[in-house]
Each structure stands twice: as C-alpha cells, then as structure tokens.
Design a protein around this motif. Structure first.
Motif, PDB file in Angstrom:
ATOM      1  N   ALA A 180       0.830  -1.206   0.000  1.00 50.09           N
ATOM      2  CA  ALA A 180       0.000   0.000   0.000  1.00 50.09           C
ATOM      3  C   ALA A 180       0.864   1.256   0.000  1.00 50.09           C
ATOM      4  O   ALA A 180       0.615   2.196  -0.773  1.00 50.09           O
ATOM      5  N   TYR A 181       1.898   1.286   0.857  1.00 50.14           N
ATOM      6  CA  TYR A 181       2.806   2.438   0.881  1.00 50.14           C
ATOM      7  C   TYR A 181       3.405   2.672  -0.505  1.00 50.14           C
ATOM      8  O   TYR A 181       3.465   3.805  -1.003  1.00 50.14           O
ATOM      9  N   ARG A 182       3.872   1.602  -1.105  1.00 50.70           N
ATOM     10  CA  ARG A 182       4.559   1.694  -2.399  1.00 50.70           C
ATOM     11  C   ARG A 182       3.674   2.344  -3.456  1.00 50.70           C
ATOM     12  O   ARG A 182       4.095   3.291  -4.137  1.00 50.70           O
ATOM     13  N   PHE A 183       2.442   1.883  -3.586  1.00 52.80           N
ATOM     14  CA  PHE A 183       1.611   2.377  -4.677  1.00 52.80           C
ATOM     15  C   PHE A 183       0.879   3.665  -4.325  1.00 52.80           C
ATOM     16  O   PHE A 183       0.475   4.408  -5.229  1.00 52.80           O
ATOM     17  N   TRP A 184       0.706   3.968  -3.046  1.00 58.28           N
ATOM     18  CA  TRP A 184       0.222   5.305  -2.694  1.00 58.28           C
ATOM     19  C   TRP A 184       1.240   6.362  -3.105  1.00 58.28           C
ATOM     20  O   TRP A 184       0.895   7.398  -3.660  1.00 58.28           O
ATOM     21  N   ILE A 185       2.515   6.092  -2.805  1.00 63.94           N
ATOM     22  CA  ILE A 185       3.572   7.031  -3.192  1.00 63.94           C
ATOM     23  C   ILE A 185       3.659   7.140  -4.707  1.00 63.94           C
ATOM     24  O   ILE A 185       3.740   8.244  -5.274  1.00 63.94           O
ATOM     25  N   ALA A 186       3.625   5.996  -5.404  1.00 62.89           N
ATOM     26  CA  ALA A 186       3.718   5.995  -6.861  1.00 62.89           C
ATOM     27  C   ALA A 186       2.559   6.768  -7.487  1.00 62.89           C
ATOM     28  O   ALA A 186       2.755   7.561  -8.419  1.00 62.89           O
ATOM     29  N   ALA A 187       1.335   6.548  -6.977  1.00 63.18           N
ATOM     30  CA  ALA A 187       0.174   7.259  -7.510  1.00 63.18           C
ATOM     31  C   ALA A 187       0.300   8.759  -7.276  1.00 63.18           C
ATOM     32  O   ALA A 187      -0.039   9.578  -8.148  1.00 63.18           O
ATOM     33  N   ALA A 188       0.793   9.155  -6.100  1.00 61.82           N
ATOM     34  CA  ALA A 188       0.968  10.582  -5.800  1.00 61.82           C
ATOM     35  C   ALA A 188       1.974  11.219  -6.754  1.00 61.82           C
ATOM     36  O   ALA A 188       1.758  12.342  -7.248  1.00 61.82           O
ATOM     37  N   VAL A 189       3.073  10.525  -7.034  1.00 57.71           N
ATOM     38  CA  VAL A 189       4.079  11.048  -7.966  1.00 57.71           C
ATOM     39  C   VAL A 189       3.471  11.222  -9.357  1.00 57.71           C
ATOM     40  O   VAL A 189       3.688  12.241 -10.037  1.00 57.71           O
ATOM     41  N   LEU A 190       2.693  10.238  -9.794  1.00 52.96           N
ATOM     42  CA  LEU A 190       2.072  10.323 -11.113  1.00 52.96           C
ATOM     43  C   LEU A 190       1.040  11.448 -11.189  1.00 52.96           C
ATOM     44  O   LEU A 190       0.946  12.152 -12.200  1.00 52.96           O
ATOM     45  N   PHE A 191       0.257  11.636 -10.110  1.00 53.16           N
ATOM     46  CA  PHE A 191      -0.701  12.734 -10.079  1.00 53.16           C
ATOM     47  C   PHE A 191       0.016  14.082 -10.207  1.00 53.16           C
ATOM     48  O   PHE A 191      -0.407  14.964 -10.964  1.00 53.16           O
ATOM     49  N   LEU A 192       1.111  14.244  -9.473  1.00 51.13           N
ATOM     50  CA  LEU A 192       1.874  15.494  -9.540  1.00 51.13           C
ATOM     51  C   LEU A 192       2.432  15.717 -10.943  1.00 51.13           C
ATOM     52  O   LEU A 192       2.441  16.847 -11.451  1.00 51.13           O
ATOM     53  N   PHE A 193       2.882  14.646 -11.571  1.00 48.48           N
ATOM     54  CA  PHE A 193       3.415  14.766 -12.932  1.00 48.48           C
ATOM     55  C   PHE A 193       2.318  15.179 -13.911  1.00 48.48           C
ATOM     56  O   PHE A 193       2.522  16.055 -14.758  1.00 48.48           O
ATOM     57  N   LEU A 194       1.155  14.550 -13.819  1.00 47.86           N
ATOM     58  CA  LEU A 194       0.049  14.891 -14.713  1.00 47.86           C
ATOM     59  C   LEU A 194      -0.377  16.348 -14.533  1.00 47.86           C
ATOM     60  O   LEU A 194      -0.615  17.067 -15.507  1.00 47.86           O
ATOM     61  N   LEU A 195      -0.474  16.774 -13.274  1.00 44.54           N
ATOM     62  CA  LEU A 195      -0.864  18.154 -12.999  1.00 44.54           C
ATOM     63  C   LEU A 195       0.203  19.137 -13.462  1.00 44.54           C
ATOM     64  O   LEU A 195      -0.098  20.184 -14.040  1.00 44.54           O
ATOM     65  N   GLY A 196       1.470  18.786 -13.193  1.00 48.33           N
ATOM     66  CA  GLY A 196       2.570  19.682 -13.560  1.00 48.33           C
ATOM     67  C   GLY A 196       2.726  19.843 -15.056  1.00 48.33           C
ATOM     68  O   GLY A 196       3.170  20.900 -15.528  1.00 48.33           O
ATOM     69  N   THR A 197       2.389  18.809 -15.819  1.00 47.64           N
ATOM     70  CA  THR A 197       2.498  18.873 -17.282  1.00 47.64           C
ATOM     71  C   THR A 197       1.168  19.226 -17.943  1.00 47.64           C
ATOM     72  O   THR A 197       1.065  19.196 -19.173  1.00 47.64           O
ATOM     73  N   ARG A 198       0.157  19.524 -17.106  1.00 48.51           N
ATOM     74  CA  ARG A 198      -1.167  19.934 -17.585  1.00 48.51           C
ATOM     75  C   ARG A 198      -1.799  18.898 -18.509  1.00 48.51           C
ATOM     76  O   ARG A 198      -2.431  19.236 -19.520  1.00 48.51           O
ATOM     77  N   ARG A 199      -1.633  17.653 -18.151  1.00 44.66           N
ATOM     78  CA  ARG A 199      -2.268  16.569 -18.906  1.00 44.66           C
ATOM     79  C   ARG A 199      -3.610  16.236 -18.276  1.00 44.66           C
ATOM     80  O   ARG A 199      -3.856  16.562 -17.117  1.00 44.66           O
ATOM     81  N   PRO A 200      -4.486  15.571 -19.027  1.00 47.88           N
ATOM     82  CA  PRO A 200      -5.780  15.183 -18.460  1.00 47.88           C
ATOM     83  C   PRO A 200      -5.593  14.288 -17.232  1.00 47.88           C
ATOM     84  O   PRO A 200      -4.729  13.408 -17.218  1.00 47.88           O
ATOM     85  N   VAL A 201      -6.384  14.545 -16.215  1.00 53.73           N
ATOM     86  CA  VAL A 201      -6.281  13.787 -14.962  1.00 53.73           C
ATOM     87  C   VAL A 201      -7.498  12.896 -14.747  1.00 53.73           C
ATOM     88  O   VAL A 201      -7.377  11.830 -14.138  1.00 53.73           O
ATOM     89  N   TRP A 202      -8.647  13.304 -15.258  1.00 50.56           N
ATOM     90  CA  TRP A 202      -9.880  12.565 -15.000  1.00 50.56           C
ATOM     91  C   TRP A 202     -10.218  11.655 -16.182  1.00 50.56           C
ATOM     92  O   TRP A 202     -10.409  12.139 -17.297  1.00 50.56           O
ATOM     93  N   PRO A 203     -10.302  10.334 -15.970  1.00 47.08           N
ATOM     94  CA  PRO A 203     -10.596   9.409 -17.072  1.00 47.08           C
ATOM     95  C   PRO A 203     -12.055   9.513 -17.522  1.00 47.08           C
ATOM     96  O   PRO A 203     -12.926   9.920 -16.742  1.00 47.08           O
ATOM     97  N   PRO A 204     -12.348   9.129 -18.753  1.00 48.53           N
ATOM     98  CA  PRO A 204     -13.732   9.108 -19.210  1.00 48.53           C
ATOM     99  C   PRO A 204     -14.538   8.016 -18.503  1.00 48.53           C
ATOM    100  O   PRO A 204     -13.974   7.067 -17.944  1.00 48.53           O
ATOM    101  N   ARG A 205     -15.857   8.156 -18.547  1.00 47.65           N
ATOM    102  CA  ARG A 205     -16.727   7.244 -17.811  1.00 47.65           C
ATOM    103  C   ARG A 205     -16.520   5.784 -18.214  1.00 47.65           C
ATOM    104  O   ARG A 205     -16.517   4.897 -17.367  1.00 47.65           O
TER     105      ARG A 205
END
Length: 302
Positions: free
Chosen positions: A34-59
């Motif tokens: 859980a620790y491993r993938f919480w950290i990994a997901a947080a890093v990926l979220f920051l990258f997506l936000l920092g590069t202004r890429r889409p963050v919310w997937p389609p339905r």
C-alpha cells in the motif's frame, strides 16, 4: 524506442527483487505494498498536474481501471509477496516467466488474436533456460505442502499480471495513456490493499531504517512509476505477448546482481540457460517471415 522501453523494463524489474527483500520483516507485506503504490500514484498525479495533462478518465474507462487496480496492483503483488514465504525466489521467477504464454492465451480467448508460433516457441525456449538457471533451487521441494501453496499463489499472481496487461491494451485502444491509467489503477489497488490490511488489524507502522526507506523509494518510483509506465507503453506498441517476454529476461539480470552481491556460482547448465533465454528473446522479436512488401500494420492494438 521499443528497444529502449524493453531494456529499461528489464533492468529495473531485474533489480527490484533485492529492494523487496529489504522490505520484508518489520512492516507487514500488504502495508508495504500500500505504501509503495500510494507514493507511486501521488508522484504520477503530480506529474500529470505539472504537465497539464488530463487527470480525470472518461466514464467508460472506470470499469477497466477498477479491474486493473485489483488485478495488477493488488492481487498480483499480494500473491507474489506471500508466495515468496514458501517458494525460493528463483522458482517464483520461473513461474512468473510464464507471463508471455498467459498473455498469448488471453489475447486468443478475449480478443481473438492468433497465437504467433515464433512467440510461443521463443517463450518456451526462454522458460527452458530459466529452468536450467534455477534447477538447483527447485530440487527437493516438490512434496512440501507449503511449496505447492506457494506455487499456486505464484501462478495466480502471474495470471493477474497477464490480466492487467490485457486491460491496459483495452484502455490504450480507447486512447488513454498508461500514465493516466497507471495513476488511477495504482491508487485503486493500493487503497484496496490498505483497506484490507486495516480491516485485518495490521499496524500501519514504518521502518525508518535507511535500508527500508531506500527500498521503498526505489520500488515506488523507478520500480512502479517508471517501469510500469515503460512496460505498459511497450504493451501498446508491440502487443502484450511480445512485451511480456521481458518477464523471461529479467531473472537473468537478477542473477547477475546476485553474482556481484551474493557470490552466485555459475555452472554449465546456468550458462546454457542464459543462451536459451537470449535465443528465445531474439526469436520472439524477429519479424514474421513473408511479410516483406505487405502494407504496414499499426503497432498499437485496436
């Protein structure tokens, strides 16, 4: 690019085994996952936000994201962490190296893709080579009930890994990038693992030793963010069957590391095993004969 992604996956996943070994002990395995993938997901979220890429997937992607989170970032790792309690690491690697075969079977069953003969032959050659590499570890364990349970868990984990590959192929066909899908699938999988650990009363402790924290960082960022993204991009470019052949090659990297750090002794069967793995690898990546002059087929699966 395909070669770069392939080698990057092999090198990183071929060395994560020692980081996982450093994590075992103080912190319960599900909590470490859980620790491993919480950290990994947080890093990926920051990258997506920092590069202004889409963050919310389609339905229409959510059902695939949920399934991938459960299969690839929850059940897969739980199976292999617990399998390692009963099965020697070399034998776990042998079982995991059947991933190309499971991918080819899943593509045939669920996407009506024919199983390419040279991919199947290359995979079997590679598996034979892995068997020679780890034959000493397999001897003397076949009547052990714990060994049989560990083998069953390792096989189940491999099937879960293959299922996650197939789901990634589906989502890439919808136009979603592995960066986006990995972010949400990792968050979903780690939350399920963490929630299960909490319900079972496992303490969410942390080992503050440099060894554990260093291993956690390596598994979360290179081992998860970089390697999983590279691997799933490769799945979209060359297909799950050929991409999964990296799972046959990375135990050879692990053995090379073991030679330096643990004094692994090479034998004639081990050398023959490496030759079979490399030969099967080349065969799996060769272009099918008789394709010259035909129209180019898109690499990304439809």
């Amino acid at each position: 690019m395909n070669t770069f992604l392939y080698l990057l996956t092999v090198v990183i996943w071929g060395t994560t085994w020692i980081a996982i070994k450093f994590q075992l002990g103080v912190v319960a395995a599900p909590v470490s996952i859980a620790y491993r993938f919480w950290i990994a997901a947080a890093v990926l979220f920051l990258f997506l936000l920092g590069t202004r890429r889409p963050v919310w997937p389609p339905r229409q992607a959510w059902r695939y994201l949920l399934a991938q989170g459960v299969a690839l970032f929850c059940c897969n790792f739980l199976c292999f962490y617990y399998a390692s309690q009963w099965v020697p690491s070399g034998l776990v690697a042998v079982v995991f190296s059947t991933a190309p075969i499971w991918n080819a079977i899943n593509l045939r069953l669920f996407m009506q893709r024919p199983i390419r003969r040279q991919v199947l032959i290359g995979s079997l050659l590679g598996l034979s080579g892995i068997g020679l590499l780890f034959l000493p570890q397999m001897q003397g364990h076949w009547r052990d009930q714990g060994m049989l349970l560990g083998l069953a868990l390792a096989l189940l984990g491999t099937v879960c890994f293959s299922t996650g590959n197939l789901l990634s192929t589906r989502m890439q066909a919808l136009g979603l990038t592995p960066l986006l899908t990995n972010t949400w699938a990792m968050l979903i999988g780690s939350t399920i693992v963490g929630g299960g650990a909490l319900l079972l009363g496992m303490p969410f402790t942390i080992d503050d030793s440099p060894r554990y924290l260093g291993a956690l960082f390596y598994l979360a960022v290179p081992g998860s963010v970089i390697a999983f993204t590279a691997y799933l991009v490769l799945v979209g470019r060359i297909g799950p069957d050929r991409a999964a052949y990296s799972t046959v090659l990375f135990p050879v990297v692990a053995l090379s590391v073991s030679t330096v750090l643990e004094g692994y002794q090479w034998t004639l069967p081990a050398v023959g095993g490496v030759a079979l793995v490399l030969g099967g690898n080349l065969l799996a990546f060769m272009k099918p004969a008789g394709r010259a002059g035909h129209p180019r087929v898109a690499a990304c699966p439809k």
